[in-house]
Design an enzyme around this catalytic site. Structure first.
Site, PDB file in Angstrom:
ATOM      1  N   HIS A  19      54.564  38.234  36.658  1.00 30.32           N
ATOM      2  CA  HIS A  19      54.580  39.693  36.494  1.00 30.32           C
ATOM      3  C   HIS A  19      55.037  40.434  37.752  1.00 30.32           C
ATOM      4  O   HIS A  19      54.358  41.285  38.310  1.00 30.32           O
ATOM      5  CB  HIS A  19      53.286  40.263  35.907  1.00 30.32           C
ATOM      6  N   ASP A  56      46.637  33.527  31.941  1.00 26.27           N
ATOM      7  CA  ASP A  56      47.067  32.292  32.606  1.00 26.27           C
ATOM      8  C   ASP A  56      45.919  31.285  32.699  1.00 26.27           C
ATOM      9  O   ASP A  56      46.141  30.102  32.951  1.00 26.27           O
ATOM     10  CB  ASP A  56      47.682  32.571  33.989  1.00 26.27           C
ATOM     11  N   HIS A  85      44.754  28.308  40.805  1.00 24.98           N
ATOM     12  CA  HIS A  85      46.190  28.141  41.034  1.00 24.98           C
ATOM     13  C   HIS A  85      46.391  27.303  42.294  1.00 24.98           C
ATOM     14  O   HIS A  85      45.710  27.516  43.306  1.00 24.98           O
ATOM     15  CB  HIS A  85      46.888  29.481  41.293  1.00 24.98           C
ATOM     16  N   TYR A 107      49.615  35.129  48.067  1.00 25.82           N
ATOM     17  CA  TYR A 107      48.799  35.354  46.873  1.00 25.82           C
ATOM     18  C   TYR A 107      47.828  36.515  47.095  1.00 25.82           C
ATOM     19  O   TYR A 107      47.721  37.436  46.278  1.00 25.82           O
ATOM     20  CB  TYR A 107      48.022  34.073  46.508  1.00 25.82           C
ATOM     21  N   GLU A 129      42.158  36.675  32.160  1.00 28.04           N
ATOM     22  CA  GLU A 129      43.619  36.784  32.202  1.00 28.04           C
ATOM     23  C   GLU A 129      44.234  35.530  31.579  1.00 28.04           C
ATOM     24  O   GLU A 129      43.751  34.409  31.768  1.00 28.04           O
ATOM     25  CB  GLU A 129      44.116  36.997  33.644  1.00 28.04           C
ATOM     26  N   HIS A 180      37.674  33.742  33.980  1.00 27.45           N
ATOM     27  CA  HIS A 180      38.539  34.930  34.082  1.00 27.45           C
ATOM     28  C   HIS A 180      39.353  35.031  32.798  1.00 27.45           C
ATOM     29  O   HIS A 180      39.932  34.045  32.341  1.00 27.45           O
ATOM     30  CB  HIS A 180      39.446  34.722  35.301  1.00 27.45           C
ATOM     31  N   ASP A 238      40.870  32.740  40.620  1.00 26.56           N
ATOM     32  CA  ASP A 238      42.042  33.215  41.373  1.00 26.56           C
ATOM     33  C   ASP A 238      41.799  33.234  42.887  1.00 26.56           C
ATOM     34  O   ASP A 238      42.746  33.065  43.674  1.00 26.56           O
ATOM     35  CB  ASP A 238      42.438  34.624  40.916  1.00 26.56           C
ATOM     36  N   HIS A 274      39.914  39.397  40.668  1.00 29.55           N
ATOM     37  CA  HIS A 274      40.538  40.688  40.765  1.00 29.55           C
ATOM     38  C   HIS A 274      40.510  41.470  39.451  1.00 29.55           C
ATOM     39  O   HIS A 274      41.189  42.508  39.337  1.00 29.55           O
ATOM     40  CB  HIS A 274      42.000  40.507  41.217  1.00 29.55           C
TER      41      HIS A 274
HETATM   42 FE1  FEO Z   1      44.144  36.816  37.337  1.00 23.08          FE
HETATM   43 FE2  FEO Z   1      45.517  33.752  37.705  1.00 23.08          FE
HETATM   44  O1  FEO Z   1      44.927  35.239  36.756  1.00 23.08           O
END
Ligand code: FEO
Length: 393
Positions: free
Chosen positions: A22, A80, A220, A189, A78, A76, A161, A142
């Site tokens: 993104h 991903d 990640h 990051y 999100e 989380h 994250d 986040h």
């Molecule tokens: Fe906030 Fe890696 O997703």
């Protein structure tokens, strides 16, 4: 099979092809890390992006039949990390989905399904047999739903994250890949994902301070396992959360007919001659997600643009809009550029720089058409202001 401890496995997905997250430039790809813990009640911590589900399931199947999984922990919402929960539940329909209260809201909104949820709060524990998991909510690190899961027995923090990096690699640990690469990736990051949430990061770090941690397993990139690396990444998060810069100047510019570039180069020479670390980046060559990483380590930032149609160049406007969202603090700025017949666009530049959280050090330096030598030499009047602001760093 990636065993990170006896009965604890990395079962994530390596996204070798990812080049844009993104808007965040990811030239080295990324990973979505899922972790499988084998105990009386097997647990999967986080999942992967929807298109990585087959890779994740295949990795799980190397260890156990996925139907044996009793808990899927969603640290989380999100996508991903939670994007393949729905598909995974087809393999383990009895599993409960463990999440924070905000995670429950987010997962319901994303999937429109009522799975078997188990909602947890900070300090809640979940016994899975020989081991016990403990949860720490980290709101706005986040997203509102973000949380970390701690495995006290092996002293592993599954931090989601936080402490992560976008890096696709065969290696699983930061010290295997090359520690400087991992720290650089982690800085980028933080700069692009976590910068707006300094206060929340400090609260999270305070909450985690009491925990003995021998491994940080983010969602990640690479895991941190050496004591010195864990201490260093935690100290860096503390520094970044306090918006502490280094003694460094960053010159960011774009140019049309090289006049603004000439000014940038003269500023570079003058600052270099003053003995201050300085870096220069062109908006035509360097992606804004790399530029904000340099801003993270710079006390003073120069923003240079020529005027086009009474405005700053769109590349500069784009950077400043991105910076406005990142809400950095404790930074100073100086604006400069060249113009033909109107300086109106520089007022907008100055306002945008202030809106992005920077304090202007002095009036901007603007030159009509082509700078001549006396005009370029006159830029040295800015240097004492720069050296003064560097004192005490
Ligand atoms: Fe906030 Fe890696 O997703």
């Amino acid at each position: 099979m990636h065993t990170i401890f006896p009965d604890i496995y990395w079962t994530g997905c390596i996204d070798w092809d990812l080049r844009n997250f993104h808007g965040y430039d990811t030239p080295s790809g990324s990973t979505y890390n899922a972790y499988l813990i084998i105990d009386k009640k097997p647990v999967l911590i986080d999942t992967v992006k929807h298109y990585g589900v087959q890779e994740m399931v295949a990795r799980i199947q190397e260890v156990i039949d996925p139907s044996k999984i009793q808990y899927i922990i969603s640290n989380h919402t999100e996508m991903d990390h939670s994007g393949s929960i729905d598909e995974l539940l087809k393999f383990c329909p009895e599993a409960q989905v463990v999440c924070s209260p905000k995670g429950l809201e987010g997962l319901r909104r994303h999937f429109k399904k009522d799975w078997r949820f188990k909602v947890v709060e900070t300090n809640d524990e979940l016994c899975i047999g020989r081991r016990t998991l403990k949860f720490f909510l980290m709101p706005m690190v986040h997203w509102p739903d973000s949380m970390a899961t701690y495995l006290a027995d092996e002293k592993i923090l599954f931090s989601n994250d936080a402490f992560g990096q976008h890096r696709a690699s065969h290696e699983r640990f930061a010290d295997e890949l090359g520690i400087d690469i991992a720290f650089d990736d982690a800085a980028k990051y933080y700069a692009n994902i976590v910068t707006p949430y300094g206060n929340q990061v400090i609260k999270a770090l305070d909450a985690l301070k009491a925990l003995p941690i021998e491994m940080i397993a983010p969602s990640h990139g690479l895991m941190w396992r050496r004591k010195q690396d864990i201490e260093r990444i935690v100290a860096l998060y503390q520094k970044w959360a306090c918006y502490e810069p280094d003694k460094k100047v960053l010159i960011i510019y774009d140019t049309m007919w090289h006049s603004t570039k000439m000014m940038a180069e003269r500023f570079y020479e003058l600052i270099d001659q003053a003995g201050i670390v300085v870096k220069m980046v062109s908006l035509q060559q360097v992606h804004i997600s790399d530029i904000v990483t340099d801003i993270q380590s710079s006390r003073i930032v120069f923003f240079g643009t020529p005027i086009l149609n009474n405005r700053m160049l769109p590349t500069m406007a784009g950077l400043l809009m991105y910076l406005k969202g990142l809400k950095t603090k404790n930074r100073y700025a100086l604006t400069f550029g060249s113009y033909g017949w109107s300086t109106l666009g520089f007022k907008e530049l100055e306002q945008s720089v202030q809106d992005a959280g920077f304090e202007l050090l002095s009036k901007g330096q603007y030159i009509c058409f082509i700078p001549d030598k006396p005009q370029l030499d006159q830029l040295k009047e800015c240097i004492p202001i720069i050296t003064n602001k560097m004192k005490g760093i």
